[in-house]
Design a protein around this motif. Structure first.
Motif, PDB file in Angstrom:
ATOM      1  N   LYS A 107       0.815  -1.218   0.000  1.00 33.20           N
ATOM      2  CA  LYS A 107       0.000   0.000   0.000  1.00 33.20           C
ATOM      3  C   LYS A 107       0.846   1.265   0.000  1.00 33.20           C
ATOM      4  CE  LYS A 107      -4.074  -2.167   0.762  1.00 33.20           C
ATOM      5  NZ  LYS A 107      -5.326  -2.008  -0.008  1.00 33.20           N
ATOM      6  N   LYS A 108       2.170   1.108   0.139  1.00 38.64           N
ATOM      7  CA  LYS A 108       3.116   2.239   0.160  1.00 38.64           C
ATOM      8  C   LYS A 108       2.798   3.197   1.318  1.00 38.64           C
ATOM      9  CE  LYS A 108       4.218   1.917  -4.752  1.00 38.64           C
ATOM     10  NZ  LYS A 108       4.367   2.607  -6.042  1.00 38.64           N
ATOM     11  N   ILE A 109       2.627   2.596   2.492  1.00 39.64           N
ATOM     12  CA  ILE A 109       2.367   3.344   3.720  1.00 39.64           C
ATOM     13  C   ILE A 109       3.610   3.271   4.611  1.00 39.64           C
ATOM     14  CG2 ILE A 109       0.967   3.489   5.818  1.00 39.64           C
ATOM     15  CD1 ILE A 109      -0.547   4.312   3.349  1.00 39.64           C
ATOM     16  N   PRO A 110       4.273   4.381   4.887  1.00 40.71           N
ATOM     17  CA  PRO A 110       5.444   4.320   5.771  1.00 40.71           C
ATOM     18  C   PRO A 110       5.049   3.835   7.163  1.00 40.71           C
ATOM     19  CG  PRO A 110       5.389   6.406   4.574  1.00 40.71           C
ATOM     20  CD  PRO A 110       4.064   5.730   4.340  1.00 40.71           C
ATOM     21  N   VAL A 111       5.875   2.964   7.710  1.00 38.43           N
ATOM     22  CA  VAL A 111       5.703   2.467   9.077  1.00 38.43           C
ATOM     23  C   VAL A 111       6.970   2.799   9.858  1.00 38.43           C
ATOM     24  CG1 VAL A 111       5.466   0.415  10.542  1.00 38.43           C
ATOM     25  CG2 VAL A 111       4.152   0.590   8.421  1.00 38.43           C
ATOM     26  N   ILE A 112       6.807   3.404  11.025  1.00 38.72           N
ATOM     27  CA  ILE A 112       7.966   3.635  11.890  1.00 38.72           C
ATOM     28  C   ILE A 112       7.712   2.880  13.191  1.00 38.72           C
ATOM     29  CG2 ILE A 112       9.463   5.305  13.013  1.00 38.72           C
ATOM     30  CD1 ILE A 112       8.669   7.390  11.008  1.00 38.72           C
ATOM     31  N   GLY A 113       8.418   1.780  13.372  1.00 31.69           N
ATOM     32  CA  GLY A 113       8.289   1.004  14.595  1.00 31.69           C
ATOM     33  C   GLY A 113       8.926   1.739  15.759  1.00 31.69           C
ATOM     34  N   ASN A 114       8.285   1.658  16.927  1.00 28.51           N
ATOM     35  CA  ASN A 114       8.870   2.311  18.091  1.00 28.51           C
ATOM     36  C   ASN A 114       8.868   1.429  19.342  1.00 28.51           C
ATOM     37  OD1 ASN A 114       6.111   2.583  18.574  1.00 28.51           O
ATOM     38  ND2 ASN A 114       6.053   4.701  17.846  1.00 28.51           N
TER      39      ASN A 114
END
Length: 398
Positions: A118-125
């Motif tokens: 889906k080209k959705i940035p994910v930033i894991g934290n």
């Protein structure tokens, strides 16, 4: 309809339309992770508190690209199927521009394909599994980023310690729980031990719900193991040190960061909790900026020790906002490219990020950013000794 009622309805309708337009212009971001089910939920809750604080600061400063930021949270109750469902809802129904989380590494592995498709940035934290930020295939565009601990970075530091502690760590053993988290860490430990030329004398596994590991520890004792490196969640590590007490066998114990969890401390008890040495991104000695954030949200944390995840959450939002500003867009591909080439430093509460990501590296924090920790008198205190003092980034082989 009489005249006053007509005017009242017109005003009400106009107000609703204005609210709908404003809502449509909001920049929505999502958090998808465990907020209630597993012992790790306190970490997810802390990350959300940090994200909310960062979003409040951004909105107080005029918003992002002049638009209000809004956080939409979804509790995945630590279950991969629920986490996959949440991801689809956030992207397809809520129309979020980015997703943060999850709490548990296995859930990220369950839905990372959705973010990339889906080209959705994910930033894991929160989640630290090594493979979370790897691309789906060699050279493929990768939308998975992280501002958190990374298992392999921790293992690199722990094994560097073992290598330099050769006078004491003469016989080394590995232990890990049988979950995906434990087995992923075991793979990292075996690979990096080989890179460091460390011979592993014994390897043992245990279930995440086991309360007695004396059988595995007796085998370690019989093999004369003097140093054990452990990859497991907080409660199993507590059961491990309690089992050590049962057979009066206390080798040097180096563990995953999960020993920082209050569930570990509560299950181990004060004296045994002080046995393991591990790493995390911050101790309970805070910088002024960190203390300022703690003063804002500290009373809402389930456990003070989970504050590190609030720092990750705060900084992950700031990095996303910097990328949106640079891209002048919330388009997923444009934000990904901006994250991979941030032109200006980003001031976080953990550190100042100078080009934290690249096409090949999606980890904002590496072993050199981590601090050594040991429980002391109920607090997560910085730990040091001559070996820790002698380590340099060149020692952290991967």
């Amino acid at each position: 309809m009489n005249h006053p009622s007509f005017i009242k309805n017109v005003i009400l309708t106009a107000g609703l339309l204005a609210a709908a337009v404003a809502s449509a212009q909001d920049i929505k971001v999502g958090y998808n992770g465990d907020l209630s089910a597993s012992p790790s939920a306190q970490s997810g809750q802390a990350a959300v508190l940090g994200m909310e604080a960062a979003i409040a600061d951004i909105n107080a400063g005029g918003g992002l690209l002049g638009r209000k930021m809004v956080l939409v949270t979804r509790d995945d109750i630590s279950a991969p199927p629920k986490s996959i469902q949440n991801m689809s809802e956030l992207v397809d129904s809520e129309k979020v521009s980015a997703v943060f989380g999850p709490t548990n590494s296995g859930n990220a592995m369950a839905w990372k394909h959705i973010a990339n498709q889906k080209k959705i940035p994910v930033i894991g934290n929160v989640g630290s599994g090594t493979d979370i930020t790897k691309p789906m295939s060699a050279g493929a565009d990768n939308y998975m980023f992280r501002v958190s601990m990374v298992d392999r970075e921790q293992v690199a530091a722990l094994m560097a310690y073992v290598k330099k502690n050769g006078d004491t760590s003469k016989v080394v053993g590995l232990m890990a729980e049988t979950t995906g988290y434990g087995q992923g860490g075991l793979k990292d430990m075996e690979e990096i031990a080989k890179l460091q030329g460390i011979r592993i004398a014994a390897t043992e596994k245990f279930g995440v719900g086991d309360t007695d590991m004396t059988s595995q520890l007796s085998k370690m004792k019989s093999a004369s193991v003097d140093t054990v490196v452990v990859w497991a969640q907080g409660t199993p590590i507590a059961q491990l040190v309690r089992s050590m007490e049962k057979i009066n066998y206390f080798p040097l114990v180096l563990t995953s960061w999960a020993a920082d969890n209050i569930t570990f401390y509560d299950a181990a008890g004060k004296a045994l909790a002080e046995k393991p040495i591990f790493m995390r991104t911050v101790s309970e000695n805070r910088t002024p900026a960190q203390q300022k954030l703690f003063d804002r949200i500290g009373t809402k944390l389930k456990a003070p020790g989970s504050f590190s995840f609030a720092l990750h959450g705060y900084d992950s939002i700031q990095l996303y906002a910097a990328a949106v500003k640079q891209a002048n867009s919330v388009d997923g591909n444009a934000v990904r490219l901006a994250l991979e080439d941030l032109k200006a430093p980003v001031q976080g509460v953990l550190k100042t990020y100078e080009k934290p990501f690249s096409k090949a590296n999606h980890e904002a924090l590496t072993a050199k950013d981590l601090v050594w920790i040991r429980w002391k008198d109920g607090k997560l205190q910085p730990y040091t000794d001559p070996i820790v003092g002698s380590l340099s980034p060149a020692d952290f082989k991967q």
